[in-house]
Scaffold this motif. Structure first.
Motif, PDB file in Angstrom:
ATOM      1  N   GLY A  14       0.693  -1.060  -0.022  1.00 33.78           N
ATOM      2  CA  GLY A  14       0.035   0.063   0.036  1.00 33.78           C
ATOM      3  C   GLY A  14       0.908   1.425   0.030  1.00 33.78           C
ATOM      4  N   THR A  15       0.140   2.319  -0.249  1.00 33.05           N
ATOM      5  CA  THR A  15       0.815   3.813  -0.188  1.00 33.05           C
ATOM      6  C   THR A  15       0.969   4.353   0.997  1.00 33.05           C
ATOM      7  N   ASP A  16       0.103   3.975   2.127  1.00 29.85           N
ATOM      8  CA  ASP A  16      -0.009   4.672   3.286  1.00 29.85           C
ATOM      9  C   ASP A  16       0.954   3.771   4.252  1.00 29.85           C
ATOM     10  N   PRO A  17       2.165   4.080   4.825  1.00 37.50           N
ATOM     11  CA  PRO A  17       3.231   3.389   5.464  1.00 37.50           C
ATOM     12  C   PRO A  17       2.583   2.966   6.927  1.00 37.50           C
ATOM     13  N   ARG A  18       1.597   4.011   7.369  1.00 39.12           N
ATOM     14  CA  ARG A  18       1.215   3.545   8.693  1.00 39.12           C
ATOM     15  C   ARG A  18       0.197   2.528   8.626  1.00 39.12           C
ATOM     16  N   ALA A  19      -0.878   2.454   7.543  1.00 42.83           N
ATOM     17  CA  ALA A  19      -1.745   1.318   7.288  1.00 42.83           C
ATOM     18  C   ALA A  19      -0.879   0.220   7.127  1.00 42.83           C
ATOM     19  N   ASN A  70       9.451  -4.523   3.754  1.00 40.99           N
ATOM     20  CA  ASN A  70       9.732  -3.556   2.782  1.00 40.99           C
ATOM     21  C   ASN A  70       9.180  -3.634   1.444  1.00 40.99           C
ATOM     22  N   ARG A  71       8.887  -4.904   0.908  1.00 38.19           N
ATOM     23  CA  ARG A  71       8.207  -5.203  -0.228  1.00 38.19           C
ATOM     24  C   ARG A  71       6.670  -4.710  -0.097  1.00 38.19           C
ATOM     25  N   LEU A  72       6.172  -4.840   0.927  1.00 38.63           N
ATOM     26  CA  LEU A  72       4.735  -4.212   1.022  1.00 38.63           C
ATOM     27  C   LEU A  72       4.647  -2.930   1.160  1.00 38.63           C
ATOM     28  N   LEU A  73       5.749  -2.126   1.653  1.00 39.01           N
ATOM     29  CA  LEU A  73       6.062  -0.802   1.691  1.00 39.01           C
ATOM     30  C   LEU A  73       6.429  -0.001   0.093  1.00 39.01           C
ATOM     31  N   GLU A  74       6.885  -0.881  -0.485  1.00 40.01           N
ATOM     32  CA  GLU A  74       7.360  -0.153  -1.918  1.00 40.01           C
ATOM     33  C   GLU A  74       6.751   0.852  -2.424  1.00 40.01           C
TER      34      GLU A  74
END
Length: 127
Positions: A14-19, A70-74
């Motif tokens: 996703g695009t929202d690091p917090r989420a 980190n893959r999820l945060l890309e």
């Protein structure tokens, strides 16, 4: 199961690091609630000081989960260091295995908020 999650609550990129980080830590919590997973992890930890194979397995699990986050945060453009990963995961592991108290959504939200506020520059971007 330790290295890849149990597949039931694994988060999406996703695009929202917090989420994304919140979902990742909730998924971790869910995985650690599985008695077989928790027991296997604690057995590895108990052996790691005297068994290089167990130490290697723990390091591999940590590295794998760090890379997975980190893959999820890309999509967000955020990547976290190994130290950041430890700051995020450490409180969950402490609460679950040493403090023996529930890892609540409020606990996870506090961990994520603290990390975000301590690692963000004034422009809102990660340092």
């Amino acid at each position: 199961m330790l290295e890849s999650g149990d597949g039931t609550t694994y988060p999406e990129p996703g695009t929202d690091p917090r989420a994304v980080i919140t979902a990742f830590l909730r998924s971790l919590r869910h995985g650690l609630d599985n008695p077989a997973t928790a027991s296997a992890l604690m057995a590895l930890a108990a052996q790691a000081d005297r068994d290089p194979g167990a130490a290697h397995a723990l390091a591999k699990i940590s590295e794998d989960r760090h890379h997975a986050l980190n893959r999820l945060l890309e999509p967000s453009g955020t990547q976290i260091s190994a130290d950041d990963f430890a700051q995020l995961v450490g409180p969950v592991m402490f609460r679950r295995f040493l403090d023996r108290r529930p890892v609540t959504d409020a606990t996870i939200d506090t961990v994520v908020t603290h990390w975000l506020t301590s690692t963000r520059q004034p422009d809102g971007l990660p340092s």
